[in-house]
Write a protein that holds these residues in place. Structure first.
Motif, PDB file in Angstrom:
ATOM      1  N   GLY A 188       0.811  -1.141   0.164  1.00  0.00           N
ATOM      2  CA  GLY A 188       0.031   0.114   0.256  1.00  0.00           C
ATOM      3  C   GLY A 188       0.884   1.178   0.150  1.00  0.00           C
ATOM      4  O   GLY A 188       0.480   2.241  -0.702  1.00  0.00           O
ATOM      5  N   ALA A 189       2.040   1.181   0.643  1.00  0.00           N
ATOM      6  CA  ALA A 189       2.797   2.361   0.866  1.00  0.00           C
ATOM      7  C   ALA A 189       3.739   2.618  -0.148  1.00  0.00           C
ATOM      8  O   ALA A 189       3.993   3.832  -0.827  1.00  0.00           O
ATOM      9  N   PHE A 190       4.428   1.326  -0.849  1.00  0.00           N
ATOM     10  CA  PHE A 190       5.186   1.799  -1.798  1.00  0.00           C
ATOM     11  C   PHE A 190       5.063   0.969  -3.314  1.00  0.00           C
ATOM     12  O   PHE A 190       5.671   1.257  -4.245  1.00  0.00           O
ATOM     13  N   GLY A 191       3.908   0.352  -3.301  1.00  0.00           N
ATOM     14  CA  GLY A 191       3.720  -0.489  -4.520  1.00  0.00           C
ATOM     15  C   GLY A 191       3.919  -1.917  -4.571  1.00  0.00           C
ATOM     16  O   GLY A 191       4.769  -2.366  -3.790  1.00  0.00           O
ATOM     17  N   ARG A 192       3.185  -2.591  -5.527  1.00  0.00           N
ATOM     18  CA  ARG A 192       3.293  -4.163  -5.511  1.00  0.00           C
ATOM     19  C   ARG A 192       4.765  -4.566  -6.143  1.00  0.00           C
ATOM     20  O   ARG A 192       5.458  -5.212  -5.561  1.00  0.00           O
ATOM     21  N   ARG A 193       5.077  -3.648  -7.025  1.00  0.00           N
ATOM     22  CA  ARG A 193       6.651  -4.144  -7.649  1.00  0.00           C
ATOM     23  C   ARG A 193       7.680  -4.116  -6.534  1.00  0.00           C
ATOM     24  O   ARG A 193       8.620  -4.859  -6.586  1.00  0.00           O
ATOM     25  N   PHE A 194       7.655  -3.023  -5.570  1.00  0.00           N
ATOM     26  CA  PHE A 194       8.678  -2.841  -4.598  1.00  0.00           C
ATOM     27  C   PHE A 194       8.553  -4.040  -3.651  1.00  0.00           C
ATOM     28  O   PHE A 194       9.496  -4.653  -3.508  1.00  0.00           O
ATOM     29  N   ALA A 195       7.325  -4.322  -3.223  1.00  0.00           N
ATOM     30  CA  ALA A 195       7.249  -5.222  -2.257  1.00  0.00           C
ATOM     31  C   ALA A 195       7.506  -6.654  -2.613  1.00  0.00           C
ATOM     32  O   ALA A 195       7.970  -7.720  -1.870  1.00  0.00           O
TER      33      ALA A 195
END
Length: 379
Positions: free
Chosen positions: A349-356
């Motif tokens: 939610g905070a940084f995006g799915r690609r990051f996580a």
């Protein structure tokens, strides 16, 4: 405009959150993420309903807007009172008595640390200007990583609070590598968590040293890895933090209420899972895992991800898993605050799915390896 709202030196015009320019700009893929480049999130739902009309979205949307955690808690209490006699009869069974004893003991030991940590975390998040963190860090990204990791000592909160703070640091122009190092270190090396660890392991003070050292090393390694391999287009920040536009008093109580309900709910689930493991899982199964050094480490690493216990409370759950070695339980304590289900969902939610999808698996592997190495030396 207060000093808390000023941009960092070299980050463009005052009040903006653009990336640093000139000598302040980090090299490679670790440039600060400009807030202006982040798409604004559209308000959920459609236009407001006209007077006399039902709210947009029908009864379901109306209920979601009016049924919150307080109402759910009240309903649960009413049900407990209404069915108190059947519940009392069921709890009288020996296995359920054991389950209740383990559950209550974990909750009673952990709740004071959770509440105290949430209060102090809300004070820091609301009353300390965000620009302070940017000014306190070295301008060189490689040097900012260890400083940001060590700065986690001053944030007495759990991972629930570190994710939005890390996002605000990036918006203020802090290099993402330093913000991510802070994100990983803060929930594990702050004084509340280390004190809770000491209380949970009174006969093993080396557990406090091992947890702090391993967590700090993992945070620095991941920060430096991001400097080397990370890309800014993997990070997609929300347009603005949740507490923007609120007065300090309202923001403080909003943060406290959210964190207590959110983190407390996961603590209850973790305590229930720990009690269930102690009661439902046959002792010989746990002993089989505990007797194998490799399986015990992997089992508690995965368990830390699944339980998603707040870092102020996980030491008490780890202490209850007495069948496992201290090294295995150290892995549990290092992995949990850095990679668990609720933290991964918050990172999405905070940084995006690609990051996580990239950051979480890498952190899991590094955390397990470092914790095993530190445990081998310390214990």
């Amino acid at each position: 405009m207060t000093s808390a709202d000023q941009a960092m030196p070299g980050s463009g015009a005052p009040g903006t959150t653009g990336p640093p320019t000139g000598a302040d700009a980090p090299a490679g893929g670790d440039r600060a993420v400009p807030a202006a480049a982040v798409p604004a999130e559209r308000p959920a739902g459609g236009p407001a309903a006209a007077p006399g009309e039902s709210p947009a979205g029908g009864p379901g949307r109306w209920l979601r807007g009016r049924v919150g955690s307080v109402e759910v808690l009240a309903a649960v209490l009413v049900l407990l009172v209404a069915f108190r006699e059947p519940i009392a009869t069921a709890i009288s069974a020996p296995r359920l008595q054991t389950w209740t004893t383990v559950f209550v003991s974990v909750m009673v030991q952990a709740m004071p640390f959770l509440v105290f940590g949430v209060l102090l975390s809300a004070v820091i998040a609301v009353f300390v200007p965000r620009s302070f963190w940017a000014r306190a860090l070295p301008r060189h990204p490689a040097l900012a990583v260890p400083v940001a990791s060590a700065a986690g000592v001053v944030l007495p909160g759990c991972e629930c609070g570190s994710v939005p703070i890390a996002g605000s640091l990036i918006r203020r122009g802090v290099t993402p590598a330093a913000a991510l190092a802070f994100l990983l270190a803060a929930p594990a090396i702050n004084p509340i968590v280390l004190t809770a660890t000491a209380v949970a392991f009174p006969g093993n003070p080396e557990m406090v040293l091992g947890r702090g050292l391993a967590s700090l090393v993992v945070a620095m390694i991941m920060g430096w890895l991001w400097l080397r391999l990370g890309r800014t287009d993997w990070i997609r920040l929300p347009h603005r933090p949740d507490l923007d536009g609120l007065g300090r008093g309202a923001a403080f109580w909003s943060a406290v209420r959210h964190d207590v309900v959110h983190a407390g709910g996961f603590l209850v689930l973790g305590a229930m899972a720990a009690a269930s493991i102690n009661v439902l899982v046959p002792e010989r199964w746990l002993q089989t895992l505990a007797d194998d050094p490799v399986l015990s480490v992997l089992a508690l690493a995965v368990l830390a991800v699944l339980l998603s216990i707040c870092s102020e409370a996980d030491a008490f759950v780890a202490a209850s898993l007495s069948q496992f070695s201290l090294t295995s339980r150290l892995v549990f304590l290092v992995v949990g605050p850095m990679v668990d289900l609720k933290l991964v969902s918050m990172q999405v939610g905070a940084f995006g799915r690609r990051f996580a999808s990239r950051f979480a698996p890498a952190t899991f592997v590094v955390a397990v390896l470092v914790a095993v190495g530190v445990g081998t030396v310390v214990f």
